[in-house]
Design a protein around this motif. Structure first.
Motif, PDB file in Angstrom:
ATOM      1  N   MET A   1       0.819  -1.189   0.000  1.00  0.00           N
ATOM      2  CA  MET A   1       0.000   0.000   0.000  1.00  0.00           C
ATOM      3  C   MET A   1       0.863   1.253   0.000  1.00  0.00           C
ATOM      4  O   MET A   1       0.528   2.227  -0.629  1.00  0.00           O
ATOM      5  CB  MET A   1      -0.938  -0.024   1.208  1.00  0.00           C
ATOM      6  N   MET A   2       1.949   1.266   0.769  1.00  0.00           N
ATOM      7  CA  MET A   2       2.838   2.434   0.784  1.00  0.00           C
ATOM      8  C   MET A   2       3.757   2.391  -0.431  1.00  0.00           C
ATOM      9  O   MET A   2       4.279   1.358  -0.783  1.00  0.00           O
ATOM     10  CB  MET A   2       3.696   2.438   2.057  1.00  0.00           C
ATOM     11  N   SER A   3       3.936   3.541  -1.028  1.00  0.00           N
ATOM     12  CA  SER A   3       4.885   3.624  -2.127  1.00  0.00           C
ATOM     13  C   SER A   3       6.170   4.255  -1.618  1.00  0.00           C
ATOM     14  O   SER A   3       6.210   4.863  -0.552  1.00  0.00           O
ATOM     15  CB  SER A   3       4.293   4.434  -3.285  1.00  0.00           C
TER      16      SER A   3
ATOM     17  N   ALA B   1       4.776   7.530   8.984  1.00  0.00           N
ATOM     18  CA  ALA B   1       4.565   7.431  10.426  1.00  0.00           C
ATOM     19  C   ALA B   1       3.073   7.392  10.748  1.00  0.00           C
ATOM     20  O   ALA B   1       2.644   6.634  11.627  1.00  0.00           O
ATOM     21  CB  ALA B   1       5.240   8.594  11.138  1.00  0.00           C
ATOM     22  N   LEU B   2       2.273   8.203  10.052  1.00  0.00           N
ATOM     23  CA  LEU B   2       0.829   8.193  10.272  1.00  0.00           C
ATOM     24  C   LEU B   2       0.206   6.860   9.872  1.00  0.00           C
ATOM     25  O   LEU B   2      -0.687   6.353  10.555  1.00  0.00           O
ATOM     26  CB  LEU B   2       0.165   9.335   9.501  1.00  0.00           C
ATOM     27  N   ILE B   3       0.682   6.307   8.782  1.00  0.00           N
ATOM     28  CA  ILE B   3       0.183   5.003   8.339  1.00  0.00           C
ATOM     29  C   ILE B   3       0.496   3.937   9.375  1.00  0.00           C
ATOM     30  O   ILE B   3      -0.352   3.107   9.719  1.00  0.00           O
ATOM     31  CB  ILE B   3       0.748   4.643   6.955  1.00  0.00           C
ATOM     32  N   GLN B   4       1.701   3.979   9.916  1.00  0.00           N
ATOM     33  CA  GLN B   4       2.099   3.020  10.951  1.00  0.00           C
ATOM     34  C   GLN B   4       1.236   3.191  12.205  1.00  0.00           C
ATOM     35  O   GLN B   4       0.759   2.217  12.776  1.00  0.00           O
ATOM     36  CB  GLN B   4       3.584   3.190  11.299  1.00  0.00           C
ATOM     37  N   LEU B   5       1.036   4.426  12.629  1.00  0.00           N
ATOM     38  CA  LEU B   5       0.227   4.694  13.809  1.00  0.00           C
ATOM     39  C   LEU B   5      -1.217   4.230  13.602  1.00  0.00           C
ATOM     40  O   LEU B   5      -1.812   3.606  14.487  1.00  0.00           O
ATOM     41  CB  LEU B   5       0.260   6.184  14.147  1.00  0.00           C
ATOM     42  N   ALA B   6      -1.786   4.521  12.445  1.00  0.00           N
ATOM     43  CA  ALA B   6      -3.152   4.100  12.145  1.00  0.00           C
ATOM     44  C   ALA B   6      -3.269   2.579  12.200  1.00  0.00           C
ATOM     45  O   ALA B   6      -4.249   2.037  12.731  1.00  0.00           O
ATOM     46  CB  ALA B   6      -3.582   4.615  10.779  1.00  0.00           C
TER      47      ALA B   6
END
Length: 57
Positions: A1-3, A12-17
């Motif tokens: 999902m992450m590019s 960092a926000l994706i990891q936290l979510a």
């Protein structure tokens, strides 16, 4: 999902979510906080609209 072109803040926000979604306790805390903020905003909106109505003839 992450590019590979995501800035570090977005990663960092994706990891936290992901962590919040995987933890029922964190998800509940987030939900409670959002609910509280919405209630506060509704209160402020009512106050603002009430003061506007009092000023109108």
């Amino acid at each position: 999902m992450m590019s590979s072109n995501n800035p570090p803040e977005q990663a960092a926000l994706i990891q936290l979510a992901s962590e919040v979604l995987d933890s029922p306790t964190l998800l509940r805390q987030l939900s409670d906080r959002v609910y509280g903020l919405l209630l506060t905003e509704l209160h402020y909106q009512r106050d603002r609209s009430g003061s506007l109505r009092r000023r109108l003839p």
